[in-house]
Each structure stands twice: as C-alpha cells, then as structure tokens.
Scaffold this motif. Structure first.
Motif, PDB file in Angstrom:
ATOM      1  N   GLU A 165       0.841  -1.196   0.000  1.00  0.00           N
ATOM      2  CA  GLU A 165       0.000   0.000   0.000  1.00  0.00           C
ATOM      3  C   GLU A 165       0.874   1.243   0.000  1.00  0.00           C
ATOM      4  OE1 GLU A 165      -3.290   0.459   2.613  1.00  0.00           O
ATOM      5  OE2 GLU A 165      -3.532  -1.705   2.794  1.00  0.00           O
ATOM      6  N   GLY A 166       0.413   2.281  -0.643  1.00  0.00           N
ATOM      7  CA  GLY A 166       1.198   3.491  -0.759  1.00  0.00           C
ATOM      8  C   GLY A 166       1.233   4.349   0.488  1.00  0.00           C
ATOM      9  N   SER A 167       0.249   4.213   1.355  1.00  0.00           N
ATOM     10  CA  SER A 167       0.178   5.095   2.513  1.00  0.00           C
ATOM     11  C   SER A 167       1.168   4.670   3.595  1.00  0.00           C
ATOM     12  CB  SER A 167      -1.239   5.088   3.095  1.00  0.00           C
ATOM     13  OG  SER A 167      -1.524   3.836   3.669  1.00  0.00           O
ATOM     14  N   LEU A 168       1.503   5.624   4.428  1.00  0.00           N
ATOM     15  CA  LEU A 168       2.412   5.350   5.540  1.00  0.00           C
ATOM     16  C   LEU A 168       1.780   4.380   6.534  1.00  0.00           C
ATOM     17  CD1 LEU A 168       5.130   5.996   6.798  1.00  0.00           C
ATOM     18  CD2 LEU A 168       4.073   7.934   7.946  1.00  0.00           C
ATOM     19  N   THR A 169       0.492   4.503   6.745  1.00  0.00           N
ATOM     20  CA  THR A 169      -0.213   3.594   7.642  1.00  0.00           C
ATOM     21  C   THR A 169      -0.181   2.171   7.105  1.00  0.00           C
ATOM     22  OG1 THR A 169      -1.694   5.392   8.274  1.00  0.00           O
ATOM     23  CG2 THR A 169      -2.404   3.165   8.827  1.00  0.00           C
ATOM     24  N   GLY A 170      -0.364   2.035   5.812  1.00  0.00           N
ATOM     25  CA  GLY A 170      -0.308   0.706   5.192  1.00  0.00           C
ATOM     26  C   GLY A 170       1.061   0.083   5.316  1.00  0.00           C
TER      27      GLY A 170
END
Length: 87
Positions: free
Chosen positions: A47-52
C-alpha cells in the motif's frame, strides 16, 4: 531460506564480536531484523500510505516472531558460552 540465514548470521555475529562488545551481538540481531523488514516494506510493493506500510511491518514482525526469537536465542547462547569459556 531467510530464516536459516538469519539464525546463522546471528550466531556468526555473536561468535565474532569482540569480548567487550559481546552483549551488543544479542541486541544487534533483532535490530537488524526490524530494519530489514522496514526497508523491505518501504522499497517493496504494498500500500502506498504510511499507515499501510506500518501495518505491513507490524504484520511481518508478528508473523516472523518465532524466527526472531530463535535468532536472538542463538546469539544469546553463543554469548553465554563465550562468557563461560572466558572465565
């Protein structure tokens, strides 16, 4: 194959560490393991997000916990044996 290599490298590092730095070899294995997972998560697909990415790292740590414990225990065993032999 990663697991076998990780345990062998943990043992080798503990065996090759200077006697004064022997306890660092025990701590070094989990730190390198976590850093490897973090770098793999940042560079690899996901996933591209930091959370992902953070979830990927925490999931990988949870899934590979027995391997992490085995590598740390192997390094600790080598360090303790060196301590006993040094006395």
């Amino acid at each position: 194959i990663f697991g076998v290599v990780f345990i062998l490298v943990s043992m080798y590092t503990a065996a090759q560490a200077r006697y004064a730095d022997r306890w660092v070899a025990v701590i070094n294995a989990p730190l390198v393991f976590a850093a490897t997972l973090l770098i793999t998560s940042l560079v690899g697909p996901g996933e591209g997000s930091l959370t992902g990415r953070a979830l990927d790292v925490s999931t990988a740590l949870a899934e590979k916990a027995p391997l992490l414990w085995a590598g740390t225990a192997a390094a600790l065993l080598i360090v303790v044996l060196r301590q006993i032999r040094h006395r």
